[in-house]
Every structure is written in C-alpha cells, then in structure tokens.
Scaffold this motif. Structure first.
Motif, short mmCIF file in Angstrom:
data_model
loop_
_atom_site.label_atom_id
_atom_site.label_comp_id
_atom_site.label_asym_id
_atom_site.label_seq_id
_atom_site.Cartn_x
_atom_site.Cartn_y
_atom_site.Cartn_z
N PHE A 67 -0.74 12.96 30.77
CA PHE A 67 -1.61 14.13 30.62
C PHE A 67 -2.97 13.67 30.11
N VAL A 68 -4.01 13.94 30.90
CA VAL A 68 -5.36 13.56 30.49
C VAL A 68 -6.13 14.83 30.13
N GLY A 69 -6.63 14.86 28.91
CA GLY A 69 -7.49 15.98 28.52
C GLY A 69 -6.75 17.21 28.10
N ASN A 70 -5.46 17.15 28.07
CA ASN A 70 -4.67 18.34 27.77
C ASN A 70 -4.79 18.75 26.30
N ARG A 71 -4.69 17.76 25.41
CA ARG A 71 -4.75 18.09 23.97
C ARG A 71 -6.09 17.68 23.35
N GLY A 72 -6.83 16.90 24.06
CA GLY A 72 -8.10 16.43 23.52
C GLY A 72 -8.81 15.66 24.62
N PRO A 73 -9.99 15.24 24.45
CA PRO A 73 -10.76 15.34 23.22
C PRO A 73 -11.21 16.77 22.93
N ASP A 74 -11.41 17.04 21.67
CA ASP A 74 -11.88 18.36 21.25
C ASP A 74 -12.75 18.19 20.02
N PHE A 75 -14.01 18.51 20.17
CA PHE A 75 -14.95 18.39 19.05
C PHE A 75 -15.36 19.77 18.52
N GLY A 76 -14.73 20.79 19.04
CA GLY A 76 -15.16 22.15 18.73
C GLY A 76 -16.15 22.62 19.80
N VAL A 77 -16.26 23.94 19.94
CA VAL A 77 -17.06 24.54 21.02
C VAL A 77 -18.44 23.90 21.17
N LEU A 78 -19.12 23.77 20.02
CA LEU A 78 -20.50 23.31 20.05
C LEU A 78 -20.63 21.90 20.60
N PHE A 79 -19.84 20.99 20.02
CA PHE A 79 -19.98 19.60 20.42
C PHE A 79 -19.25 19.28 21.70
N ASN A 80 -18.26 20.09 22.06
CA ASN A 80 -17.65 19.93 23.39
C ASN A 80 -18.70 20.09 24.48
N SER A 81 -19.53 21.12 24.33
CA SER A 81 -20.56 21.38 25.33
C SER A 81 -21.53 20.21 25.42
N LEU A 82 -21.93 19.70 24.26
CA LEU A 82 -22.86 18.57 24.26
C LEU A 82 -22.21 17.33 24.85
N PHE A 83 -20.95 17.10 24.45
CA PHE A 83 -20.21 15.95 24.97
C PHE A 83 -20.13 16.01 26.49
N VAL A 84 -19.76 17.17 27.01
CA VAL A 84 -19.64 17.32 28.46
C VAL A 84 -21.00 17.09 29.12
N ALA A 85 -22.05 17.75 28.59
CA ALA A 85 -23.37 17.66 29.23
C ALA A 85 -23.86 16.22 29.24
N ILE A 86 -23.69 15.52 28.13
CA ILE A 86 -24.17 14.13 28.08
C ILE A 86 -23.38 13.25 29.04
N THR A 87 -22.05 13.40 29.01
CA THR A 87 -21.23 12.56 29.89
C THR A 87 -21.54 12.83 31.36
N VAL A 88 -21.64 14.10 31.71
CA VAL A 88 -21.93 14.44 33.10
C VAL A 88 -23.28 13.87 33.51
N THR A 89 -24.27 13.95 32.61
CA THR A 89 -25.59 13.42 32.94
C THR A 89 -25.51 11.91 33.17
N VAL A 90 -24.81 11.21 32.29
CA VAL A 90 -24.71 9.75 32.44
C VAL A 90 -24.01 9.39 33.76
N PHE A 91 -22.89 10.03 34.03
CA PHE A 91 -22.18 9.73 35.28
C PHE A 91 -23.03 10.08 36.49
N SER A 92 -23.73 11.21 36.40
CA SER A 92 -24.55 11.61 37.54
C SER A 92 -25.66 10.61 37.79
N ILE A 93 -26.23 10.08 36.72
CA ILE A 93 -27.29 9.08 36.89
C ILE A 93 -26.71 7.84 37.56
N LEU A 94 -25.55 7.37 37.04
CA LEU A 94 -24.96 6.16 37.61
C LEU A 94 -24.67 6.33 39.10
#
Ligand code: ADP
Ligand code: MG
Lengths: 614, 361
Positions: free
Chosen positions: A85-112
């Motif tokens: 199971f990937v992502g089922n129980r975590g990572p979880d930083f709370g609503v606020l930092f989840n959004s930032l985590f996702v946005a930063i990761t997506v941006t980095v992957f999109s750039i690559l």
C-alpha cells in the motif's frame, strides 16, 4: 499640475476612457474587491482586528500535523492477496503542508519530465518524432475528475495495473495500491507536466543556435553546453511554466475528487483545496454558515500562490515570457542520436506518452463501455448508451446548455475586457498604465477556489437578493469568474497581435481624419482579428473546462451547474450505475471541443504553443 | 495652402531630447525640406506637426490658428509614412478611399476622386490589388495618393523615397515635385539625403541633434553654410585650421601654416587673431588662375568621368582633395598649382560642437 491635467485630457479620449474604465471596472469589482473583502474578514474576530483564526488553524493538528506521519508505504495481507500500500496511511503533514508538499513535488517532477522531453524534441532528430510531438499534446486535453478516476481505477486493488503486472506478467511478487498524496502527485504530474514541456520547448526552439555554437568553439561540450548556455537562456520560460504548475497544483480539485470517486474518502482529501470545496458542498444555506477557518485557509493559500507568482515575476516578466513563446525564428540545432541514445530516448518518450495519455484514453473507454461498473480490470462490452445520454438525459443536457451559455457570455466579456486592456497597454501612454498591466496578470496568481470564496463572501454579504447573489444566481457569477481568470491569457494573445502590427497603420487613419473609435474599429481590430478570434476560441474552451469556481459556486444552486459541476457530482458520489460513464461521455465531449478549437486556433495564430498555460 | 509656424518646439522622450527648441516659418505652397542625419529628430518634428506627438513645449500654428492641442484627425494634414503604412487588409481603392469615406462623401464622389488621383500618380488599373501585390514604387505612390486625395492643407512626407532603389528614387523626385507644384501644396519633406534635399526644395532646414542649424535656399545653405556641421553635411569639404590676420568687409584673410588665404566669412563674426576654419569644397578648385594659390605635389590623380580628382600634398604636408575639369592631366609626383576664388573659400568660427563633429570626418 495643470500640464498634468492637460496631458490627461489629451490622452483620455473617449475610446481610451471607455476601454480603461471597462477593464478596470471588471478587474476591480470582480477580482480585487471580493478578495480584499475576504482577507479583511479573515483578520477580524469578534469585531476586532486579530490573527485569531490563523493561530487556531496553525495549532490544529488536522491542519498542521506534528510530527508528520511519514509512513509512505507498507505491506499487508488482505483477502485479495499481499499488497504494497503506497500512500494509504501517509505521508500526512496536515492539510496545510500536504498541499504544499504536493505542489512542490508535482512542480519538481513536471520540470524534470517537461524539460527532458522538450530538450529531446527540440534538439534531436529521430524516427517517429512527429508522432511523439502530437501524442505529447494528448495529456493537455482536459477531462476533469474522470482522468483521476481512471487512474484510481487502474491503480486500485483489482485494477488494471495489478492485473497486468501481477496476475498476467507476474513481474511483481505482490500487488500494489497507490492512493493518498502519492496518487494525487501522480495524477497532477501527468496532467500538468505538458505546461512546462510546451514552455521549455518554445524556449529551446527560440534560442539562437549561434549561442550554443559559440560555447562549443570555446571548448564546452555536451552537458556543459546545456548547463552553461542552453538552460540559462531557456530558464525564464521554464520558470514561468513551473510557477503556473505550482499554482494550479495548489488549487487542483480534479485529483482529490476523482480519487474520492475511485477510493472513497482518504488522505487524498486532506488538501486545502478539498477542505474548502467540502465547505461549499456541505449544504451552505447562507453566508453566515461559512466557517471562519475557511477564509483563513483561503487567505493562506492566496498568500502562497501570490508569493510564488511574484518571485517568479521578478525574474521573468510576463511580457518577456510572451516574447519567448513566439519562438521559431531561427533554425534550431538538430542532432542525430547514437544507438544507445536512441534507445534511451524511445524508452523515455514511450513511457511518458503511455502513462500521460492513459487517462484520456481511459475516459474514452469508460464512456463507451461497461468498464465503469463491471467490477473487472478491463472493459468487456461496447455500448453507445452513455454517449447518447448526452442529449437524452435532461440533467446532462441542462448542464451542457448551462456551460455553453456561461462560456459564450464569458468569452464575449473576456474579449471586450482583454482587447480593451491590451489596446490601452500597447498603444496609450496614460499615467497608471503600468498598474493596469500588472492588474491584468494578477489572476494567474489567484487560485480559482479562492476566487469562489471571495465571491461567496462579498456578493452574498453586499448583493443579497440581487442578480449577483451567489445563492440565487451562481451561474451568473460564473460568467465573471471565467472572465477574470482567463483575462491574462486573452489579453496577452491580443497584445501579441498588436505588437506585431505597426502603430503607423493606425496613425495613418488618424491622419486621414478618422477619430480613435473609427481607427480602432476599421484598422486595429481587422488587423488583429486572427488573434482575437484565436484567443476567443481558446478562452471559450477554457471556460467549458473550468473546474474550481464552477463546482464550488454551483453547489449553492445545483440546477445552474455547468458540465464540470455535473461531472464532479457524479464522480464524487460515484452513485448510480452508469453515472460515471455519463461523466466520461461529458469528458469525451469536452475533449472533442478542445481538439477542434486547438486545431482552428493553431491555424489562426500560426503558433505552435497556443495552449500555453491552459 | 497654409502657412505653418513652429514656435520653440521641444519634445523629450525620457532622457533623449528629440526636438530641442525648434522654430520655423514655412510659407504658402512652399516645398520645405528638413534635412539631417538619422536620429536627429526629423520624424519627431513631422509627427508633431501632424499631431501624432504632442510637444512638451512650444506652439504650432497653421496660418494664425494655434493647433497645438488639436488631435491628429482634426488637423487636415496628409502624411506619407516612411514605411508607407498601407493597410494590408484593404485594396488599393479602399486604402485611398478611406479618408474620403471618413468625410462621408457620397459613393460616386469617392469613386470620381479616387480615379482622378490614381491618374495623377499613374496607378490606374491597380484599384483592386492589395498592397502586398505591389512593388515598392507602386506602394509609395499609393501612400502618396492616399494622402493627396483628401486634399490636405499640408502634405507631410517622411523619407518617402528611402526604401526605393536608386533609379526609382530619382524618377520619383521629379514626380513628387510635379504633383506638389500642380496642386500648389504646402509641403514638408523629411530626408537625410542632401542631394535629394537640394534638388527638390524651395527652402530647407538643416537639423542636427534636435536643433535647426540653418534655414535657407539650397544654394544659400550650400554656398554660405553658417557652421561646420552644415558645411560638411551638405557635401565633402577640405578643412584647414588657421588664424585671422585681417578683415575687409565680408572678406577675411587667414593664414594656415604659412599659407595665406582670403575667403568669405559665413558664420559668426571673427576678429583679428581669432582661430578660424577654412572650408573649401573639392569642386571649388580650378587650374585657372584665381585669388588663392595652392602649390603642391600630386599624390594621386584619378579620372572620375565628369571630373578628375587630385589628392594634392601642400607645403605643410597636408593633403587636400580637388575635383578639376576632366581634361586636366598631370603625373603623380609632379608639382602643380591650383587656385580657388575667395568666394569659394568659406571662413567659419571654430565652435565647440562643430569641432566635435569634424573629428569624425
Ligand atoms: N517614441 C519614442 N520613444 C523614445 N524615443 C524616441 C521615440 N521616437 C523617437 N525617439 C528618439 O528621438 C530621437 C529622434 O528620433 P527621430 O525623430 O525618429 O529621428 P529621425 O527621424 O531624424 O531619424 C532618436 O534618438 C530616437 O531614438
Ligand atoms: Mg525618421
């Protein structure tokens, strides 16, 4: 001072005054004021200026989880077999930092992904390049929610992925299920990397080849040329694309809602955008019922988006960015590949193209088969039923009519405002023009869902009972949210056209006695007609596909909902058998409209990257 | 037919002062040229007259009417733009008819007047073509016709011939001049080509760095330049630095490294003992005896068709250029004598800015 007023009087002829006030009115009244009001509300607690709501948010473990849950994956045995199971129980930083985590990761992957793909397409010659060029545009086709639903379905416990790699090929000793934030990241990356790709591609193409050659004559080779010359020159374009990806990832609702349809509730919902969305669909009856934490959250999201936008803008003004994207003035340097390089390029591109266009293909399959409800990893029967429901089902038909109405009205309004603003910016020398110039680009930095919150608060508070009341006429307000959100792109398209037409053509008309209105109508407009029509068509498609404000504001009065609202409802509740398939059929409709428009506007604008930033 | 008057016109673009205190008086029906190097502010000046730019200071009058605040579409000037500015989305006919339609003339009248003007510019039969289907010369005529057809009070031409090849350019000079005389139009013509300016103009203004250097008839400015800039811009010059040793009315005696010359003072007044420039144009030299004698050795001699060019090394080692009658013969290295009349030796005040310019020569 009198010379200043004289100058104003001279520059503010009736055409300029009309254009200036029309664009300022729309941008101020339908963008700045609602957002400003929302910010003010967020800083008032019990009638006093206070940061109370922000403190409450930051100390709430649901919003900021400390220490964060970093359990990315775990193995478990279930009745269906052994699972990773990937992502089922975590990572979880709370609503606020989840959004930032996702946005930063997506941006980095999109750039690559985007930069690599763009570099290959811009600099290498290989068999099938044209095929890849076309296929790489497929992920740009918008099928909100359903694309995410397809991914969720494929990655589910008995989805296609496990079926192929575990059951048939037996490549995996265990099954895999991806959900939560990793699933959101995957979906957003494959939907948004083309934005970086297109920006990077046009930047690479427009780099003067002699600059790279110069570096080579100085002894630089291979990757060093790329790192020291090519990349820095292309960086403004790439950075602009990355900033847009960051902002739309932050506000994205397609992935969390689509995954909700596939998996029910879970960590993929623990995002700012979804939190605000659930406030809207929770059955709001009046503006008083909106939780204060919602505006505070909205203000935080707005602040993040604006900060990212401003830091990028300092680095690359959008004006320059528009010039970069014209591209194609030089014969770009094209190299051949060795056998190893060729294999690497094919593997990379094939992998990318298959993964990234899978959702779009899946949507078509969903719409035309029993895949959505047969409980199997693959479809078993073709059916035209759902496509035909587009015209036979009253609810579906109504959503289509709503979309068409709002989008056409919005397109007209956008063109009026976009042409007016671009004309004033390109042609007049009035004081305060720079402010208009900035104001026109601001909407890029405003997440749609935030605009929806601003509208809800402002118009429900001050315009209750009028046509602007979001509880009475959310559909009417959507015309304005579409307009405002799309203006930067419409205006830029027109601005580019005006830059390409010499001002002396208009001056010649003034000289022959035509006043400014007549000059504008008979000379300027016909000369930029291609840009206006092309820009208008793209804006129409944008409006048809718009998600964030459509699905939030319409939830206040569902019968006024456009296509995307209908789709979101169906997918989110994944209710009656076949409704998902109808949503997929709507997705097919949206993709078809977009394809037609892309073709026409590419022809009109003669510009490869017409879809920049959509 | 209108008189145009500019009073102390100033126009700045940020740091750059494009036009710096220009005053001009242009007469009824006059062909007036503004001549100057590229970037000196000619276009800006013309655009100010057309109302396309607003001056930061100064006033513009058409006859006695102050038009400074009048928008371009109320000034009644006809302008030909340097790039012609033909509308690509309209046919030749529609381009030319535009101004007439703005005036709301009836259809027949529009047709009649367009036809008449097409005859004047010799473009009959081209009505239905689009600008991109025309040659440079034809485009130029359409631009001219479009400006003329509205019967403008003033015709403004911004380097209208600069995009044409050399032969067509010379042909169009006479053509424009013919039309201007026929219609007796007050015309302001902008060019950087001194020959064009001299051939066409009734009067011309030489402009440099936003200022008017001199106004006069072509022969006045050529033969009696007020400063070194005007002298050198209008044609090649030999420049000799010397010192004033005597004055007789208009004539001044100057000594240049032992060589005594007598010439006319054309610029600011000079006194005995002042430094001075002596300007002599190559064609002012002659082998026939005259007041000023130049003795030297022939460094180089070449036949140029209508004249023979000699590079003559004079006593102080300086080399001067002289164009003499084409039947003159001499050997390289031989000693010869050349003469120049005092009418053709121009004595000028050595102004600072003129010095700066002369260094580039
Ligand atoms: N719109 C403008 N903005 C800024 N500078 C200008 C503008 N128009 C002209 N200039 C500057 O003013 C000077 C004079 O220009 P112009 O009138 O076009 O010269 P000319 O026609 O003699 O070549 C130049 O230095 C030019 O760069
Ligand atoms: Mg010019």
């Amino acid at each position: 001072m009198s010379s200043f007023t004289k100058r104003l009087k001279r520059e503010l002829d009736s055409l300029t005054t009309t254009q200036l006030s029309a664009s300022l009115f729309i941008l101020i009244f339908f963008l700045i004021v609602p957002l400003f009001y929302m910010v003010i509300r967020a800083f008032f607690h019990n009638g006093r200026l206070s940061s109370y709501y922000f403190q409450a948010l930051l100390s709430d473990p649901n919003f900021v989880t400390y220490p964060p849950n970093l359990n990315f994956a775990y193995m478990s045995r279930t009745s269906l077999g052994t699972f990773l199971f990937v992502g089922n129980r975590g990572p979880d930083f709370g609503v606020l930092f989840n959004s930032l985590f996702v946005a930063i990761t997506v941006t980095v992957f999109s750039i690559l992904l985007g930069v690599t793909a763009a570099f290959i397409m811009a600099r290498y010659e290989f068999l099938g390049k044209i095929f890849f060029r076309v296929v790489l545009l497929i992920p740009m086709l918008a099928t909100p929610f359903v694309n995410a639903f397809v991914i969720g379905k494929v990655l589910g416990q008995n989805g296609l992925f496990n079926y192929v790699f575990h059951d048939i090929l037996r490549l995996l000793p265990f099954k895999v299920q991806i959900s939560g934030l990793p699933a959101v990241i995957l979906i957003q990356t494959i939907s948004f990397f083309p934005i970086v790709y297109l920006n990077a591609l046009s930047s690479f193409i427009s780099i003067d080849p002699s600059m790279e050659e110069q570096a080579e004559t100085l002894g630089a080779r291979g990757f060093k040329v790329f790192r020291s010359v090519t990349l820095p020159l292309a960086l403004p374009g790439i950075a602009a694309g990355a900033a847009i990806v960051f902002i739309i990832s932050l506000e994205d609702l397609g992935a969390p809602i689509g995954l909700s349809g596939a998996f029910g509730s879970g960590l993929h919902q623990k995002l700012i955008s979804f939190y605000i969305y659930s406030e809207f669909i929770g059955g709001l009856g009046s503006v008083e019922q909106v939780h204060a934490s919602t505006y505070a959250l909205a203000v935080i999201m707005l602040a993040i988006a604006v900060a990212v936008f401003l830091s990028i803008k300092k680095y690359v003004t959008l004006r320059q960015y528009a010039m970069i994207s014209k591209g194609g003035r030089f014969n770009p340097r094209i190299r051949k590949l060795g056998p190893l390089g060729l294999i690497a390029v094919y593997l990379f591109l094939l992998g990318l193209v298959i993964t990234a266009s899978f959702p779009q293909i899946g949507v078509v399959v969903l719409a035309m088969s029993d895949w959505a409800y047969n409980g199997l990893p693959v479809p078993t029967a073709f059916t035209p039923q759902f496509m035909s429901e587009l015209v036979s089902e009253p609810d579906v038909l109504r959503s289509i009519m709503n979309s068409l109405t709002y989008s056409s009205m919005a397109t007209i309004l956008m063109l009026v405002v976009g042409v007016s603003a671009a004309y004033v910016i390109a042609r007049r020398k009035i004081p305060g023009k720079d402010a208009l110039d900035s104001l026109v680009t601001v909407p890029i930095a405003v997440p749609g869902i935030i605009l929806a919150v601003g509208y809800l608060l402002f118009f429900a508070t001050f315009f209750s009972g009028t046509p602007f009341d979001p509880f009475l006429n959310p559909g009417f307000l959507l015309i304005f949210t579409y307009t405002v959100r799309r203006i930067p792109f419409t205006a830029r398209s027109v601005f580019a056209g005006l830059q390409q037409t010499h001002e002396s053509l208009e001056e010649a008309a003034l000289n022959l006695g035509a006043n400014r209105w007549r000059t504008f109508a008979t000379i300027a407009i016909p000369l930029i007609a291609a840009n206006v029509i092309g820009g208008g068509l793209l804006s129409f498609v944008y409006s048809m596909n718009e998600v964030s404000t459509s699905i939030t504001l319409s939830s206040l009065k569902p019968e006024q909902g456009p296509i995307t609202f209908y789709m979101s409802q169906v997918i989110y509740s994944s209710g009656a058998v076949g409704t998902v398939s109808v949503a997929a059929a709507l997705g097919v409709l949206l993709m078809s409209i977009q394809l037609v428009v892309m073709t026409v506007s590419n022809y009109l604008l003669k510009q490869r990257v017409a879809f920049l930033g959509v | 037919m209108v008189r145009v008057r500019l009073e102390n016109v100033v126009k700045r673009f940020g740091e750059v002062t494009a036009v710096s205190g220009v005053s001009l008086d242009i007469n009824h029906g006059e062909f007036f040229t503004v001549l100057g190097p590229s970037g000196c502010g000619k276009t800006t000046l013309l655009r100010i007259i057309a109302g396309l730019e607003h001056p930061d200071e100064g006033k513009i009058y058409f006859d006695d009417l102050d038009v400074t605040e009048l928008p371009p579409y109320k000034r009644g000037t006809g302008m030909v733009f340097q790039n012609y500015a033909l509308w690509p989305h309209m046919s030749v006919f529609d381009n030319i008819a535009y101004g007439l339609r703005v005036m709301k003339l009836p259809g027949d009248e529009v047709k009649r007047r367009v036809r008449k003007i097409l005859e004047l510019v010799k473009l009959v039969g081209m009505e239905n073509r689009y600008p991109t289907q025309l040659s440079g010369g034809q485009q130029q005529r359409v631009a001219l016709a479009r400006a003329l057809v509205i019967e403008p009070r003033i015709l403004l031409l911004d380097e209208p011939l600069s995009n044409l090849d050399a032969r067509l350019r010379i042909e169009m000079r006479t053509e424009i001049k013919r039309i201007q005389k026929e219609l007796e139009l007050t015309t302001i013509y902008v060019t950087h080509d001194q020959e064009e300016a001299m051939v066409m103009s009734d009067r011309l203004a030489v402009m440099n760095a936003g200022r008017i250097m001199q106004v006069g008839t072509p022969s006045e400015v050529y033969r009696r330049p007020k400063n070194l800039f005007v002298a050198t811009f209008l044609g090649r010059c030999n420049i000799l630095k010397g010192k004033v040793i005597g004055r007789h009315n208009d004539l001044v005696d100057v000594v240049v490294n032992g060589l005594k010359l007598r010439g006319v003072l054309t610029g600011k007044p000079l006194n005995e003992g002042d430094k001075a420039f002596c300007i002599i144009r190559p064609e002012s030299f002659s082998v026939r005896e005259g007041e000023n004698l130049f003795r030297g050795t022939v460094e180089w001699i070449s036949f140029a068709g209508s004249y023979t060019q000699i590079l003559l090394k004079i006593s102080d080692g300086r080399v001067i250029t002289a164009n003499v009658s084409s039947n003159f013969r001499a050997e390289t290295g031989s000693e010869i004598k050349l003469y120049a009349s005092s009418e053709d030796v121009l004595i000028l005040h050595p102004e600072e800015e003129a010095m700066a310019y002369s260094k580039e020569l």
